[in-house]
Design a protein around this motif. Structure first.
Motif, PDB file in Angstrom:
ATOM      1  N   ASP A  94      17.404   5.314  -3.927  1.00  8.87           N
ATOM      2  CA  ASP A  94      17.950   5.780  -2.652  1.00  8.87           C
ATOM      3  C   ASP A  94      19.084   6.760  -2.909  1.00  8.87           C
ATOM      4  OD1 ASP A  94      16.983   2.802  -2.164  1.00  8.87           O
ATOM      5  OD2 ASP A  94      16.947   3.856  -0.239  1.00  8.87           O
ATOM      6  N   GLU A 117      20.579   0.356   4.352  1.00  9.65           N
ATOM      7  CA  GLU A 117      19.395  -0.491   4.452  1.00  9.65           C
ATOM      8  C   GLU A 117      19.474  -1.558   3.374  1.00  9.65           C
ATOM      9  OE1 GLU A 117      16.454   2.620   4.226  1.00  9.65           O
ATOM     10  OE2 GLU A 117      16.490   2.873   6.405  1.00  9.65           O
ATOM     11  N   SER A 141       7.633   3.545  -6.392  1.00  8.57           N
ATOM     12  CA  SER A 141       8.654   2.856  -5.576  1.00  8.57           C
ATOM     13  C   SER A 141       8.316   1.371  -5.454  1.00  8.57           C
ATOM     14  CB  SER A 141       8.708   3.443  -4.153  1.00  8.57           C
ATOM     15  OG  SER A 141       9.414   4.652  -4.118  1.00  8.57           O
ATOM     16  N   SER A 142       7.034   1.057  -5.252  1.00 15.29           N
ATOM     17  CA  SER A 142       6.649  -0.358  -5.127  1.00 15.29           C
ATOM     18  C   SER A 142       6.819  -1.095  -6.448  1.00 15.29           C
ATOM     19  CB  SER A 142       5.180  -0.482  -4.706  1.00 15.29           C
ATOM     20  OG  SER A 142       5.037  -0.276  -3.340  1.00 15.29           O
ATOM     21  N   ARG A 148       8.076   9.651  -2.470  1.00 16.31           N
ATOM     22  CA  ARG A 148       7.829   8.255  -2.852  1.00 16.31           C
ATOM     23  C   ARG A 148       6.345   7.922  -2.822  1.00 16.31           C
ATOM     24  NH1 ARG A 148      12.146   5.297  -3.399  1.00 16.31           N
ATOM     25  NH2 ARG A 148      14.090   5.857  -2.382  1.00 16.31           N
ATOM     26  N   PHE A 151      18.078  -2.326   0.623  1.00  8.89           N
ATOM     27  CA  PHE A 151      18.074  -2.064  -0.816  1.00  8.89           C
ATOM     28  C   PHE A 151      19.272  -1.231  -1.265  1.00  8.89           C
ATOM     29  CE2 PHE A 151      13.298  -2.191  -0.007  1.00  8.89           C
ATOM     30  CZ  PHE A 151      13.209  -3.536  -0.310  1.00  8.89           C
ATOM     31  N   TYR A 195      10.914  -1.161  -6.983  1.00 13.09           N
ATOM     32  CA  TYR A 195      11.728  -1.913  -5.996  1.00 13.09           C
ATOM     33  C   TYR A 195      11.220  -3.343  -5.818  1.00 13.09           C
ATOM     34  CZ  TYR A 195      14.486   2.052  -4.217  1.00 13.09           C
ATOM     35  OH  TYR A 195      15.368   3.102  -4.082  1.00 13.09           O
ATOM     36  N   GLN A 196       9.902  -3.526  -5.627  1.00 13.80           N
ATOM     37  CA  GLN A 196       9.427  -4.883  -5.327  1.00 13.80           C
ATOM     38  C   GLN A 196       9.548  -5.801  -6.537  1.00 13.80           C
ATOM     39  OE1 GLN A 196       8.082  -2.238  -3.115  1.00 13.80           O
ATOM     40  NE2 GLN A 196       9.636  -3.409  -2.033  1.00 13.80           N
ATOM     41  N   ARG A 235       0.184   2.043   1.737  1.00 14.86           N
ATOM     42  CA  ARG A 235      -0.256   3.063   0.770  1.00 14.86           C
ATOM     43  C   ARG A 235      -1.768   3.216   0.812  1.00 14.86           C
ATOM     44  NH1 ARG A 235       2.619   1.225  -3.061  1.00 14.86           N
ATOM     45  NH2 ARG A 235       4.299   2.473  -2.179  1.00 14.86           N
ATOM     46  N   PHE A 269       3.755  -2.744   1.753  1.00 17.24           N
ATOM     47  CA  PHE A 269       3.848  -1.412   1.139  1.00 17.24           C
ATOM     48  C   PHE A 269       2.486  -1.032   0.539  1.00 17.24           C
ATOM     49  CE2 PHE A 269       8.627  -1.926   0.906  1.00 17.24           C
ATOM     50  CZ  PHE A 269       8.949  -0.738   1.530  1.00 17.24           C
ATOM     51  N   ARG A 282       9.577   0.412   8.093  1.00 17.39           N
ATOM     52  CA  ARG A 282      10.897   1.026   8.344  1.00 17.39           C
ATOM     53  C   ARG A 282      11.803   0.048   9.098  1.00 17.39           C
ATOM     54  NH1 ARG A 282      11.978   5.592   5.970  1.00 17.39           N
ATOM     55  NH2 ARG A 282      10.113   6.731   5.382  1.00 17.39           N
ATOM     56  N   LEU A 324      13.138  -2.523   6.718  1.00 15.34           N
ATOM     57  CA  LEU A 324      14.202  -2.071   5.800  1.00 15.34           C
ATOM     58  C   LEU A 324      15.582  -2.473   6.316  1.00 15.34           C
ATOM     59  CD1 LEU A 324      12.951   1.502   4.794  1.00 15.34           C
ATOM     60  CD2 LEU A 324      13.090  -0.513   3.323  1.00 15.34           C
TER      61      LEU A 324
HETATM   62  P1  TYD Z   1      13.961   6.194   1.980  1.00 18.59           P
HETATM   63  O1  TYD Z   1      12.876   6.838   1.183  1.00 18.59           O
HETATM   64  O2  TYD Z   1      15.363   6.347   1.556  1.00 18.59           O
HETATM   65  O3  TYD Z   1      13.733   6.695   3.429  1.00 18.59           O
HETATM   66  P2  TYD Z   1      14.829   7.160   4.456  1.00 18.59           P
HETATM   67  O4  TYD Z   1      15.519   8.318   3.769  1.00 18.59           O
HETATM   68  O5  TYD Z   1      14.018   7.585   5.633  1.00 18.59           O
HETATM   69  O6  TYD Z   1      15.711   5.968   4.677  1.00 18.59           O
HETATM   70  O7  TYD Z   1      13.723   4.660   2.207  1.00 18.59           O
HETATM   71  C1  TYD Z   1      12.651   3.996   1.825  1.00 18.59           C
HETATM   72  C2  TYD Z   1      13.104   2.666   1.257  1.00 18.59           C
HETATM   73  O8  TYD Z   1      11.969   1.860   1.036  1.00 18.59           O
HETATM   74  C3  TYD Z   1      13.812   2.798  -0.070  1.00 18.59           C
HETATM   75  O9  TYD Z   1      14.916   1.903  -0.108  1.00 18.59           O
HETATM   76  C4  TYD Z   1      12.787   2.326  -1.080  1.00 18.59           C
HETATM   77  C5  TYD Z   1      11.959   1.377  -0.295  1.00 18.59           C
HETATM   78  N1  TYD Z   1      10.575   1.319  -0.743  1.00 18.59           N
HETATM   79  C6  TYD Z   1      10.128   0.201  -1.404  1.00 18.59           C
HETATM   80  O10 TYD Z   1      10.892  -0.756  -1.616  1.00 18.59           O
HETATM   81  N2  TYD Z   1       8.836   0.129  -1.810  1.00 18.59           N
HETATM   82  C7  TYD Z   1       7.947   1.136  -1.605  1.00 18.59           C
HETATM   83  O11 TYD Z   1       6.779   1.039  -2.001  1.00 18.59           O
HETATM   84  C8  TYD Z   1       8.416   2.315  -0.919  1.00 18.59           C
HETATM   85  C9  TYD Z   1       7.481   3.443  -0.643  1.00 18.59           C
HETATM   86  C10 TYD Z   1       9.743   2.358  -0.496  1.00 18.59           C
END
Ligand code: TYD
Length: 204
Positions: free
Chosen positions: A12, A147, A97-98, A93, A149, A101-102, A71, A67, A50, A53
C-alpha cells in the motif's frame, strides 16, 4: 494477434495506481491499444471486497477466497477478452497481492494454498514489484483513511515477502522511493524489450 499482460504490484502506498496510469499513457502514446484495470476489480465481488477492506472482522480465509473469486471473474470476463482483442492489459495488483497479503494475514494460509485456489487464471507476461519502506508509504495517509492492512508492522512483513517472492520468481523490483518520472522511466525500460520481442513496434 499480439497481446501482452503486465502487472504492477507492491505494498500500500508504493504507487501501483500512479505508475499503472503513467505506463498506460506512455503505451497509448506509442499507438498501442491499452486496457488499464485493477484489483479488487469492478465486479460485484470486487465491490464487496472494497467494503471488507474497512472491516477487521472478516476472517482471512474469507478474504482469500473472495479475492480468488474476484480474480477469476476479472480474468475470464474482462482481462482475457481484452487480450484476445489485441490489447496490452495493465493490472494494478493481481495474484501476487493475494499470495503476499493473505499468507501474511494468517498462519493457516500457505502460499501453496493461495496459488491453488487461483490456479485457473491466466498468468501475467511481466510482473513489476514497486518497493518502498512502509514508514514512507503510509506517511501520506491520514489515520481515518487507513484500511485494515495499512499499518507499518503488517506492511513490513508484506514488503519482505514481496521481495522474497520477486527473487524466487525473477520479478522485476523497482524502488519507488524516488521522483515519480524517474521511477516511471525505469518501469518503461523494463517493458520495452519484452514488448518488442512479442512483435510490438515502437515509434520512438
Ligand atoms: P489499494 O490497491 O491500495 O486500493 P485503493 O488505492 O483503492 O485503496 O487497496 C487494495 C488493498 O487490498 C490493499 O491493501 C491490498 C489488498 N489486497 C489483498 O489483500 N489481496 C489481493 O488479492 C488484492 C488484489 C488486494
Amino acid at each position: 494477434m499480439v497481446n501482452f499482460f503486465i502487472v504492477i504490484d507492491g505494498i500500500d502506498g508504493s504507487g501501483t495506481t500512479t505508475h499503472s496510469r503513467l505506463l498506460t499513457g506512455f503505451l497509448e502514446n506509442e499507438g498501442f491499444k491499452v486496457y488499464l484495470t485493477q484489483e479488487p476489480s469492478n465486479s460485484e465481488i470486487g465491490i464487496l471486497l472494497r467494503k471488507f477492506l474497512k472491516n477487521k472482522d472478516i476472517p482471512p480465509i474469507t478474504d482469500a477466497l473472495l479475492f480468488a473469486a474476484d480474480r477469476n471473474i476479472h480474468y475470464n470476463n474482462d482481462i482475457k477478452k481484452k487480450l484476445d482483442e489485441g490489447y496490452i492489459v495493465i493490472s494494478d495488483r493481481y495474484i501476487e497481492s493475494s499470495i503476499v497479503y493473505q499468507s501474511t494475514q494468517s498462519d493457516d494460509i500457505s502460499i501453496e494454498w493461495v496459488k491453488n485456489i487461483n490456479k485457473f487464471i491466466g498468468w501475467p507476461d511481466v510482473t513489476i514489484i514497486l518497493d518502498i519502506d512502509p514508514k514512507i508509504s503510509l506517511a501520506r495517509k491520514t489515520n481515518e483513511d487507513l484500511e485494515k492492512f495499512e499499518n507499518t508492522s503488517f506492511l513490513s512483513k508484506v514488503r519482505n515477502l514481496y521481495l522474497a517472492r520477486a527473487k524466487q520468481e525473477s520479478y522485476h523490483v523497482v524502488s519507488s522511493d524516488d521522483i515519480i518520472e524517474f521511477v516511471q522511466q525505469k518501469i518503461q525500460r523494463l517493458i520495452v524489450d519484452p514488448l518488442k520481442s512479442r512483435g510490438f513496434l515502437f515509434k520512438n
